[in-house]
Design a protein around this motif. Structure first.
Motif, mmCIF file in Angstrom:
data_model
loop_
_atom_site.group_PDB
_atom_site.id
_atom_site.type_symbol
_atom_site.label_atom_id
_atom_site.label_comp_id
_atom_site.label_asym_id
_atom_site.label_seq_id
_atom_site.Cartn_x
_atom_site.Cartn_y
_atom_site.Cartn_z
ATOM 1 N N THR A 265 64.081 54.493 -15.322
ATOM 2 C CA THR A 265 63.696 54.281 -13.914
ATOM 3 C C THR A 265 62.319 54.849 -13.572
ATOM 4 O O THR A 265 61.714 54.457 -12.587
ATOM 5 N N ASN A 266 61.839 55.796 -14.393
ATOM 6 C CA ASN A 266 60.523 56.407 -14.112
ATOM 7 C C ASN A 266 59.631 56.327 -15.360
ATOM 8 O O ASN A 266 59.231 57.365 -15.900
ATOM 9 N N PRO A 267 59.311 55.104 -15.823
ATOM 10 C CA PRO A 267 58.600 54.992 -17.105
ATOM 11 C C PRO A 267 57.219 55.651 -17.130
ATOM 12 O O PRO A 267 56.752 56.039 -18.205
ATOM 13 N N ASP A 268 56.584 55.811 -15.978
ATOM 14 C CA ASP A 268 55.229 56.375 -15.955
ATOM 15 C C ASP A 268 55.196 57.846 -15.560
ATOM 16 O O ASP A 268 54.116 58.420 -15.405
ATOM 17 N N GLU A 269 56.363 58.431 -15.373
ATOM 18 C CA GLU A 269 56.367 59.838 -14.929
ATOM 19 C C GLU A 269 55.957 60.771 -16.067
ATOM 20 O O GLU A 269 56.523 60.718 -17.155
ATOM 21 N N VAL A 270 54.952 61.609 -15.794
ATOM 22 C CA VAL A 270 54.496 62.539 -16.833
ATOM 23 C C VAL A 270 54.456 63.987 -16.326
ATOM 24 O O VAL A 270 54.075 64.899 -17.060
ATOM 25 N N THR A 271 54.883 64.214 -15.095
ATOM 26 C CA THR A 271 54.828 65.582 -14.543
ATOM 27 C C THR A 271 55.994 66.395 -15.113
ATOM 28 O O THR A 271 57.163 66.066 -14.837
ATOM 29 N N PRO A 272 55.695 67.424 -15.892
ATOM 30 C CA PRO A 272 56.770 68.143 -16.588
ATOM 31 C C PRO A 272 57.914 68.602 -15.691
ATOM 32 O O PRO A 272 59.080 68.429 -16.037
ATOM 33 N N TYR A 273 57.592 69.167 -14.516
ATOM 34 C CA TYR A 273 58.701 69.687 -13.697
ATOM 35 C C TYR A 273 59.541 68.587 -13.069
ATOM 36 O O TYR A 273 60.669 68.822 -12.666
ATOM 37 N N LYS A 274 58.990 67.371 -13.011
ATOM 38 C CA LYS A 274 59.818 66.255 -12.527
ATOM 39 C C LYS A 274 60.669 65.710 -13.671
ATOM 40 O O LYS A 274 61.840 65.408 -13.507
ATOM 41 N N VAL A 275 60.043 65.602 -14.844
ATOM 42 C CA VAL A 275 60.770 65.091 -16.019
ATOM 43 C C VAL A 275 61.938 66.022 -16.358
ATOM 44 O O VAL A 275 63.053 65.570 -16.651
ATOM 45 N N MET A 276 61.694 67.330 -16.281
ATOM 46 C CA MET A 276 62.703 68.289 -16.725
ATOM 47 C C MET A 276 63.771 68.592 -15.677
ATOM 48 O O MET A 276 64.771 69.234 -15.992
ATOM 49 N N GLU A 277 63.568 68.111 -14.474
ATOM 50 C CA GLU A 277 64.528 68.439 -13.412
ATOM 51 C C GLU A 277 65.981 68.078 -13.765
ATOM 52 O O GLU A 277 66.883 68.907 -13.618
ATOM 53 N N PRO A 278 66.238 66.840 -14.259
ATOM 54 C CA PRO A 278 67.641 66.527 -14.590
ATOM 55 C C PRO A 278 68.198 67.393 -15.725
ATOM 56 O O PRO A 278 69.404 67.692 -15.753
ATOM 57 N N VAL A 279 67.331 67.819 -16.623
ATOM 58 C CA VAL A 279 67.792 68.683 -17.737
ATOM 59 C C VAL A 279 68.171 70.054 -17.176
ATOM 60 O O VAL A 279 69.239 70.606 -17.496
ATOM 61 N N ILE A 280 67.294 70.576 -16.341
ATOM 62 C CA ILE A 280 67.564 71.891 -15.729
ATOM 63 C C ILE A 280 68.879 71.841 -14.949
ATOM 64 O O ILE A 280 69.714 72.742 -15.034
#
Ligand code: G3H
Ligand code: ZN
Length: 295
Positions: A265-280
């Motif tokens: 759903t977010n193929p262009d997202e590269v901001t680490p804290y946004k990418v890692m949010e679901p993992v956290i």
């Protein structure tokens, strides 16, 4: 904010403090958020212990992690403590003292009981003399080495009744070494079996040791244990419970899920804290569930 008092309080109330191993700042953040979230729900501060094994310390930066956690504690006025987990040598114990940990796990459980007592005693007197105020934990019995997903119980792990820590061993070890708390082998193992729950804990043995031993008890290898059994272990007398593998699993599987989920759903997202949010969030949920079990 005093770890000794928090553990004593947990021990009196038949509750346990959650000790969570972390390897990086995202895992650390997840555990802190879990503590804060539950504290808000309960209307009281839920104490936390953050654990760093020798390899985790090497990876994250031992002194830097201690400074970070202590400064977070002060800024948020939150009872979070930092533990140097499983120090397997005198050198490692000494370094943990120098790095400023609140507590140290002195782990010579690979040795015979006599050698373990001798080596633990030596580390205890060094820390008492040079870094008074640090809480010290001693380890009894081989329970496996790795916080990993396992195909079978590690070969050397002691899980049969006749190999578990006895009341006499625990008494002798505590008296001779002068540690502040002990971690007995009561059927627990480090790591979790892939296809089933871990072997059963000996709840009766926990009760027997708890009755006779003055110092609080610590349960290592808290992953892979059924919720009901964990509750029994805590009410039988475990005052601190260590969790690592289940957090590692949530973190690593969370990263795997990003590919088929977040990045779809977010193929262009590269901001680490946004990418890692679901993992956290996944790690946070595991830590929160455990804290609820510990009472
Ligand atoms: O010291 C670390 C723990 O005992 C964690 O054990 O990986 O089985 O949760 P675990
Ligand atoms: Zn452990």
């Amino acid at each position: 904010m005093n770890l000794k008092e928090e553990v004593a309080k947990a021990s009196q109330n038949k509750q346990a403090i959650g000790h969570f191993n972390v390897a990086n700042f995202e895992m650390l953040k997840a555990v802190l958020l879990a503590g804060q979230e539950l504290s808000q729900e309960k209307g009281e501060h839920i104490p936390l212990i953050i654990g760093l094994s020798e390899s985790e310390r090497k990876f994250i930066g031992s002194r830097q992690a201690v400074v970070f956690i202590k400064s977070w504690r002060e800024e948020n006025n939150y009872p979070v403590f930092v533990n140097a987990d499983h120090c397997h040598s005198f050198e490692s114990v000494k370094e943990a003292g120098e790095d400023g940990f609140d507590s140290i796990v002195i782990d010579f459980s690979r040795l015979t009981v006599e050698e373990n007592i001798k080596a633990t005693k030596e580390s205890v007197s060094y820390i008492r003399e040079n870094f008074p105020g640090i809480l010290l934990e001693g380890e009894l019995g081989v329970i496996g080495e790795h916080s990993a997903l396992l195909d079978e119980v590690p070969e050397k792990a002691v899980i049969n009744k006749e190999q578990l820590t006895t009341v006499d061993e625990a008494t002798m070890f505590t008296q001779e070494t002068g540690v502040d708390y002990i971690a007995p082998a009561v059927g627990n193992i480090h790591g979790m079996l892939k296809n089933s729950y871990n072997p059963n804990l000996d709840i009766e043995r926990i009760k027997e040791i708890k009755e006779k031993i003055k110092v609080p008890l610590v349960l290592h290898g808290g992953s892979g244990i059924r919720d009901e059994e964990m509750k029994e272990a805590v009410s039988a007398g475990m005052s601190v419970v260590h969790i690592s593998t289940e957090l590692r699993k949530a973190y690593s599987f969370g990263i795997k899920d990003l590919a088929g989920d977040f990045f779809v759903t977010n193929p262009d997202e590269v901001t680490p804290y946004k990418v890692m949010e679901p993992v956290i969030k996944k790690v946070q949920q595991v830590a929160k569930n455990k804290l609820e079990l510990f009472g």
